[in-house]
Structure formats: C-alpha cells, structure tokens
Design a protein around this motif. Structure first.
Motif, PDB file in Angstrom:
ATOM      1  N   ALA A 108      38.651  32.454  35.877  1.00 53.18           N
ATOM      2  CA  ALA A 108      39.657  32.060  36.062  1.00 53.18           C
ATOM      3  C   ALA A 108      41.034  32.746  36.419  1.00 53.18           C
ATOM      4  N   LEU A 109      40.539  34.680  36.441  1.00 53.83           N
ATOM      5  CA  LEU A 109      42.105  34.618  36.234  1.00 53.83           C
ATOM      6  C   LEU A 109      42.420  35.382  37.971  1.00 53.83           C
ATOM      7  N   PRO A 110      43.468  35.487  38.447  1.00 55.56           N
ATOM      8  CA  PRO A 110      43.374  35.936  40.536  1.00 55.56           C
ATOM      9  C   PRO A 110      43.189  38.050  39.968  1.00 55.56           C
ATOM     10  N   SER A 111      43.013  37.756  41.480  1.00 55.55           N
ATOM     11  CA  SER A 111      42.960  39.153  41.874  1.00 55.55           C
ATOM     12  C   SER A 111      44.631  39.951  41.325  1.00 55.55           C
TER      13      SER A 111
ATOM     14  N   ALA B  16      39.628  50.037  26.224  1.00 54.80           N
ATOM     15  CA  ALA B  16      40.179  50.140  28.152  1.00 54.80           C
ATOM     16  C   ALA B  16      41.060  48.934  28.289  1.00 54.80           C
ATOM     17  N   VAL B  17      41.489  49.167  29.732  1.00 50.96           N
ATOM     18  CA  VAL B  17      42.109  48.484  30.386  1.00 50.96           C
ATOM     19  C   VAL B  17      41.569  48.514  31.287  1.00 50.96           C
ATOM     20  N   GLY B  18      40.819  47.422  32.160  1.00 50.90           N
ATOM     21  CA  GLY B  18      40.705  47.440  34.255  1.00 50.90           C
ATOM     22  C   GLY B  18      41.338  46.302  34.107  1.00 50.90           C
ATOM     23  N   ARG B  19      41.426  46.826  35.872  1.00 51.63           N
ATOM     24  CA  ARG B  19      42.427  45.637  36.721  1.00 51.63           C
ATOM     25  C   ARG B  19      41.577  45.162  37.865  1.00 51.63           C
ATOM     26  N   LYS B  20      41.593  43.930  37.337  1.00 50.90           N
ATOM     27  CA  LYS B  20      41.004  43.037  38.754  1.00 50.90           C
ATOM     28  C   LYS B  20      41.196  42.644  39.934  1.00 50.90           C
ATOM     29  N   LEU B  21      40.152  43.297  40.536  1.00 52.81           N
ATOM     30  CA  LEU B  21      40.745  43.486  42.005  1.00 52.81           C
ATOM     31  C   LEU B  21      40.734  42.586  42.673  1.00 52.81           C
TER      32      LEU B  21
ATOM     33  N   LEU C 245      50.564  29.092  31.095  1.00 51.73           N
ATOM     34  CA  LEU C 245      50.156  30.384  32.431  1.00 51.73           C
ATOM     35  C   LEU C 245      50.082  30.141  33.786  1.00 51.73           C
ATOM     36  N   ASP C 246      50.924  30.200  34.934  1.00 53.25           N
ATOM     37  CA  ASP C 246      50.079  30.119  36.394  1.00 53.25           C
ATOM     38  C   ASP C 246      49.289  31.350  36.472  1.00 53.25           C
ATOM     39  N   LEU C 247      47.963  30.689  36.704  1.00 56.54           N
ATOM     40  CA  LEU C 247      46.933  31.464  36.672  1.00 56.54           C
ATOM     41  C   LEU C 247      46.726  31.369  38.206  1.00 56.54           C
ATOM     42  N   SER C 248      47.314  31.317  38.795  1.00 53.24           N
ATOM     43  CA  SER C 248      47.905  31.837  40.801  1.00 53.24           C
ATOM     44  C   SER C 248      48.132  33.028  40.400  1.00 53.24           C
ATOM     45  N   ARG C 249      48.540  33.478  39.357  1.00 56.16           N
ATOM     46  CA  ARG C 249      49.799  34.898  38.557  1.00 56.16           C
ATOM     47  C   ARG C 249      48.765  35.999  38.222  1.00 56.16           C
ATOM     48  N   PRO C 250      49.265  37.017  38.552  1.00 58.00           N
ATOM     49  CA  PRO C 250      48.824  37.947  37.242  1.00 58.00           C
ATOM     50  C   PRO C 250      48.777  37.912  36.194  1.00 58.00           C
ATOM     51  N   VAL C 251      47.040  37.312  34.995  1.00 52.99           N
ATOM     52  CA  VAL C 251      47.531  37.687  33.973  1.00 52.99           C
ATOM     53  C   VAL C 251      46.704  38.696  32.419  1.00 52.99           C
TER      54      VAL C 251
END
Length: 270
Positions: free
Chosen positions: A181-184, A265-270, A148-154
C-alpha cells in the motif's frame, strides 16, 4: 486530534499477559497488571537482560527515525506502538522535521487510554492513533490513509512486533500487504528477537509464553532477512540491534554485557 477506535474494542483483558504491557513493565512503567509483571519476572529468570533488550529496541527506534527524518522521510506508520514512553517516535521525527506526520497503531486498549501522549504534535505536523491489530492490515491501511498521503513515501515501523506473529498467522503476508500500500521510496524499519545466540533460554521463554496464551515466534537471521526481500537494505544491512548506526544515539547501559539476541534493519522500497 483525537484517537480513533475503529474496532470498537474497549475492554482490557487482564486474564493473560500482553506484550505491550510487559514491555512497559520492562521499561519501568506503571501501566501494566500483575499478570504482566508475573510473566515478566519469569522472563527475567531466564535472562536478566530482558529489560536491556527492551531499551535497546526503543533506542533502535530513535536512531532509525533520526536516520529516516534526516534523509527526507516525512511520514511514519508505527504499528505495535506500545504504551507511550518519551521520547515517542513523533517527538524524535519532529525535532528534525517539524512537519512530520505520524500514525500510531496498537491493539491493546490500554495504549488507547494513553493515546493523548502520542497526539502532542507540533503545529506544523500531525499525529493520530488507530486501535487495530497488525493481523488486519487492511484496517490499518484504511485508517492511515485518512492521515497520511500514501502517494508519498512512508516509513513503516515494526519494532519488536513480528516475533509475536507466527508464520502460520501470515507474518510475511502481513508485511507484504502493508508495504504494497506504500509507494516507491517508502521504508521498512524493523527489529526482531532471535534464538540464534541463546537457543535453550529462548525455547524455555517460548514455552512459558505459549502456556500463557502469548505467541513468541523467534526467527533466525536468515528468516528475519526474508522480511526485506525486494527492498534495498540501508547500510549496514541486517545487524545485531545495538550495532545499527550506533552513532545516531547513546548506548543503552548494559548492552555490552554479551550479545543482545535480536536483529534490526531498515530497507527502502524500490
């Protein structure tokens, strides 16, 4: 691509039940052992709806994956994959986004033995399997970073997993380490069993599993919600599992026979 085994673990321990194999038995699979079936039957004696609960968790994974793929997510890290049961996460995601990349991870060698079923990617996408334990997040991150490209959302999937990890084993720290380790723009998708609706049966189940060497750390709604601290919860927020975006999938037969004792639940990293 072929599955990897960074831990070198190859032996299957059939002396005590394993959650992935018990889950397989609940779903009607054949990749389990007498010790798993025996414990599964003890759980059914406490609550006959346990197989329904297993299917409800699977259905949540399908619905949340559809929601995420529809909303632009193209990378998924599924920790605690379990024994393959179609449709698997990559099949759901790649039907919407054929270029989706998926990394599966589990710590039971029997899952590795069936990993070929998890590696049937579309030609545009990628799937890979890692054998590693959620208690070793650094190994998971290192393996996932190769695919995976960990500079892009996962999207990090922890479906029906963290109730097997106690606070003493650092459940919250493990989730924090993986999310760090995962981006915004990344997401946490998660379900978790609870004792909120059936405290007596839950206490009995916890004791039986503990005697067999399996940790069951049931958490309240408030305790479950803590895993999403600092994240932006997707509507409808924390919900009893079947009530999270039911329009994105078919209802599981039997899910209407009382409250299913688990949250999703599902949550988004800001």
């Amino acid at each position: 691509m072929t599955g990897q085994d960074p831990t070198g673990a190859v032996e299957i321990d059939t002396s005590k039940p394993h959650p992935a194999r018990m889950y397989d038995w609940y779903l009607g699979g054949k990749d389990n052992y007498p010790v798993d079936e025996a414990m599964g039957r003890q759980m059914l004696a406490l609550d006959p709806r346990v197989p329904v609960m297993a299917r409800v968790n699977r259905a949540f994974m399908h619905r949340s994956t559809r929601w995420l793929a529809t909303n632009g997510v193209r990378q998924f890290l599924d920790v605690g994959t379990g024994i393959p049961t179609e449709p698997n996460l990559h099949q759901v995601a790649q039907r919407i986004a054929p270029d989706a990349r998926v990394v599966y991870c589990d710590n039971d060698p029997i899952v590795l033995a069936h990993a070929a079923a998890l590696l049937r990617s579309t030609s545009q996408g990628v799937t890979e399997y890692l054998q590693a334990d959620v208690r070793d997040p650094d190994a998971i991150i290192a393996g996932a970073a190769k695919i995976l490209d960990l500079s892009r959302p996962v999207a990090l999937s922890l479906v029906a997993l963290l109730h097997f990890v106690s606070d003493e084993d650092g459940a919250h720290e493990l989730v924090d380490r993986l999310l760090a380790a995962l981006p915004s723009g990344s997401y946490l998708m998660m379900t978790h069993a609870t004792a909120d609706f059936s405290p007596e049966e839950s206490a009995a189940a916890t004791a039986k599993l503990k005697a067999a060497g399996v940790t069951l750390a049931l958490r309240s709604r408030e305790e479950f919600t803590r895993f999403f601290d600092g994240l932006d919860l997707v509507e409808p927020g924390v919900a009893v599992v079947p009530e999270w975006h039911p329009e994105l999938g078919e209802p599981v037969p039997g899910q209407d026979k009382g409250v299913i004792p688990g949250y999703g639940a599902v949550g988004r990293k800001l």
